[in-house]
Enzyme design. Structure first.
Site, PDB file in Angstrom:
ATOM      1  N   LYS A 113       0.143   4.251  -0.273  1.00  0.00           N
ATOM      2  CA  LYS A 113      -0.466   5.448   0.335  1.00  0.00           C
ATOM      3  C   LYS A 113      -0.221   6.661  -0.578  1.00  0.00           C
ATOM      4  O   LYS A 113      -0.270   6.514  -1.792  1.00  0.00           O
ATOM      5  CB  LYS A 113       0.063   5.656   1.757  1.00  0.00           C
ATOM      6  N   SER A 173       3.131  -2.357  10.219  1.00  0.00           N
ATOM      7  CA  SER A 173       4.585  -2.380  10.400  1.00  0.00           C
ATOM      8  C   SER A 173       5.185  -3.759  10.135  1.00  0.00           C
ATOM      9  O   SER A 173       6.143  -4.166  10.788  1.00  0.00           O
ATOM     10  CB  SER A 173       4.965  -1.869  11.794  1.00  0.00           C
ATOM     11  N   HIS A 211      -9.536   1.424   4.610  1.00  0.00           N
ATOM     12  CA  HIS A 211      -8.264   1.546   5.334  1.00  0.00           C
ATOM     13  C   HIS A 211      -8.477   2.467   6.547  1.00  0.00           C
ATOM     14  O   HIS A 211      -9.249   3.429   6.478  1.00  0.00           O
ATOM     15  CB  HIS A 211      -7.182   2.108   4.407  1.00  0.00           C
ATOM     16  N   ASN A 235       0.885  -1.172   0.000  1.00  0.00           N
ATOM     17  CA  ASN A 235       0.000   0.000   0.000  1.00  0.00           C
ATOM     18  C   ASN A 235       0.917   1.214   0.000  1.00  0.00           C
ATOM     19  O   ASN A 235       1.520   1.539   1.019  1.00  0.00           O
ATOM     20  CB  ASN A 235      -0.887  -0.030   1.265  1.00  0.00           C
ATOM     21  N   GLU A 290      -6.806   4.808   7.670  1.00  0.00           N
ATOM     22  CA  GLU A 290      -6.568   6.232   7.390  1.00  0.00           C
ATOM     23  C   GLU A 290      -7.781   6.855   6.703  1.00  0.00           C
ATOM     24  O   GLU A 290      -8.108   8.023   6.932  1.00  0.00           O
ATOM     25  CB  GLU A 290      -5.296   6.395   6.546  1.00  0.00           C
ATOM     26  N   GLU A 343      -5.711  -4.842  10.322  1.00  0.00           N
ATOM     27  CA  GLU A 343      -4.691  -3.825  10.583  1.00  0.00           C
ATOM     28  C   GLU A 343      -5.016  -3.111  11.891  1.00  0.00           C
ATOM     29  O   GLU A 343      -5.808  -2.162  11.900  1.00  0.00           O
ATOM     30  CB  GLU A 343      -4.672  -2.798   9.438  1.00  0.00           C
ATOM     31  N   GLY A 392       1.644   2.036  10.350  1.00  0.00           N
ATOM     32  CA  GLY A 392       2.415   3.251  10.101  1.00  0.00           C
ATOM     33  C   GLY A 392       3.099   3.781  11.352  1.00  0.00           C
ATOM     34  O   GLY A 392       3.586   4.909  11.377  1.00  0.00           O
TER      35      GLY A 392
HETATM   36  C1  PEP Z   1      -0.938   0.217   6.274  1.00  0.00           C
HETATM   37  O1  PEP Z   1      -1.253   1.290   6.771  1.00  0.00           O
HETATM   38  O2  PEP Z   1      -1.627  -0.352   5.392  1.00  0.00           O
HETATM   39  C2  PEP Z   1       0.292  -0.388   6.739  1.00  0.00           C
HETATM   40  C3  PEP Z   1       0.316  -1.676   6.936  1.00  0.00           C
HETATM   41  O3  PEP Z   1       1.335   0.465   6.973  1.00  0.00           O
HETATM   42  P1  PEP Z   1       2.747   0.101   7.639  1.00  0.00           P
HETATM   43  O4  PEP Z   1       3.187  -1.214   7.066  1.00  0.00           O
HETATM   44  O5  PEP Z   1       3.634   1.232   7.253  1.00  0.00           O
HETATM   45  O6  PEP Z   1       2.487  -0.003   9.098  1.00  0.00           O
END
Ligand code: PEP
Length: 248
Positions: free
Chosen positions: A12, A211, A95, A10, A97, A165, A171
């Site tokens: 973003k 992460s 998502h 992703n 966000e 998630e 993130g």
């Molecule tokens: C995400 O927000 O989809 C995600 C998994 O981000 P990160 O891997 O940077 O935590």
């Protein structure tokens, strides 16, 4: 039940046509022998150029969102037909966000999911609790609602990919432990079994996201209910190939 692992990036609001195409060209040989499905979900404006860059590779291009209407007065949104014009196979939906910063609701997630399925686009439906919700002991309640409302009316749940998630791990550099991720994803599978049927739930690909990186992917992917990853930060670099090759 053998579920084919699925690792998706992703991006973003990152990358440009130039840096994105360069990364895909570098990743392509590194992921060519992957034993899993591979996708990169990219900003809508980059879809045409990234589709071109990924031609002839095993990297599918996905979108970061999709709208439910066929067309119309929805400024800033993208339709399934517009995505399909470029062969887009996947769309991230709901998502955290989008939920946090753009007010997206389970009802909207549901409409987007149904539209994607009706158009042959695989929705990657994101669910997950905030830190306050986990600490408040309501993780399961939160997931129950996101799953029941987000997947309402879905006919074949095996066509949906779920990304678990935890908001506190996305993130932030903070990862759920292997055991935490396994436990919650097993719960999600059980809940999908109750909402649809246990056999259907066994077919659903459930990714972990938060992460996930080159260092922790093996442990997470070794968990019996974790079928893949949705990768944010680490999908912007060659580490993504290490994650794709988690089994080597
Ligand atoms: C995400 O927000 O989809 C995600 C998994 O981000 P990160 O891997 O940077 O935590």
């Amino acid at each position: 039940m053998i579920r084919k692992p699925f690792i998706a990036g992703n991006w973003k609001m990152n990358m440009t046509a130039e840096s994105g195409a360069k990364l895909i060209k570098e990743l392509a040989p590194l992921v060519a022998n992957a034993n899993c499905d591979v996708a990169l979900c990219v900003p809508a404006i980059l879809i045409p150029a990234m589709t071109e860059a990924a031609k002839g590779t095993n990297i599918a291009i996905g979108a970061e969102n999709v709208h439910w209407a066929e067309s119309g007065a929805y400024t800033g949104e993208i339709s399934c037909a517009q995505l399909k014009e470029y062969g887009v196979k996947y769309a991230i939906i709901g998502h955290s966000e989008r939920r946090q910063y753009f007010g997206e609701t389970d009802e909207g997630v549901n409409k987007r999911t149904l539209a994607a399925l009706a158009n042959g686009i695989t929705p990657i439906v994101c669910v997950g609790e905030t830190l306050a919700e986990r600490e408040g002991g309501v993780t399961e309640k939160v997931l129950d609602k996101q799953l029941a409302d987000g997947l309402k009316g879905v006919e074949d749940v095996a066509k949906v990919v779920i990304a678990y998630e935890p908001v506190w791990a996305s993130g932030t550099g903070r990862t759920a432990t292997d055991a935490q991720a396994q436990e919650t994803i097993a719960y999600i599978r059980k809940k999908i079994g109750q909402l649809f049927c246990p056999k259907c739930a066994e077919k659903v690909i459930i990714q972990y996201g938060g992460s996930m990186n080159a260092g922790n992917c093996k442990g997470l992917m070794a968990q019996p209910d974790i079928d893949g990853g949705l990768i944010g930060g680490a999908s912007l670099k060659l580490d993504f190939a290490t994650i794709v090759n988690f089994d080597k």
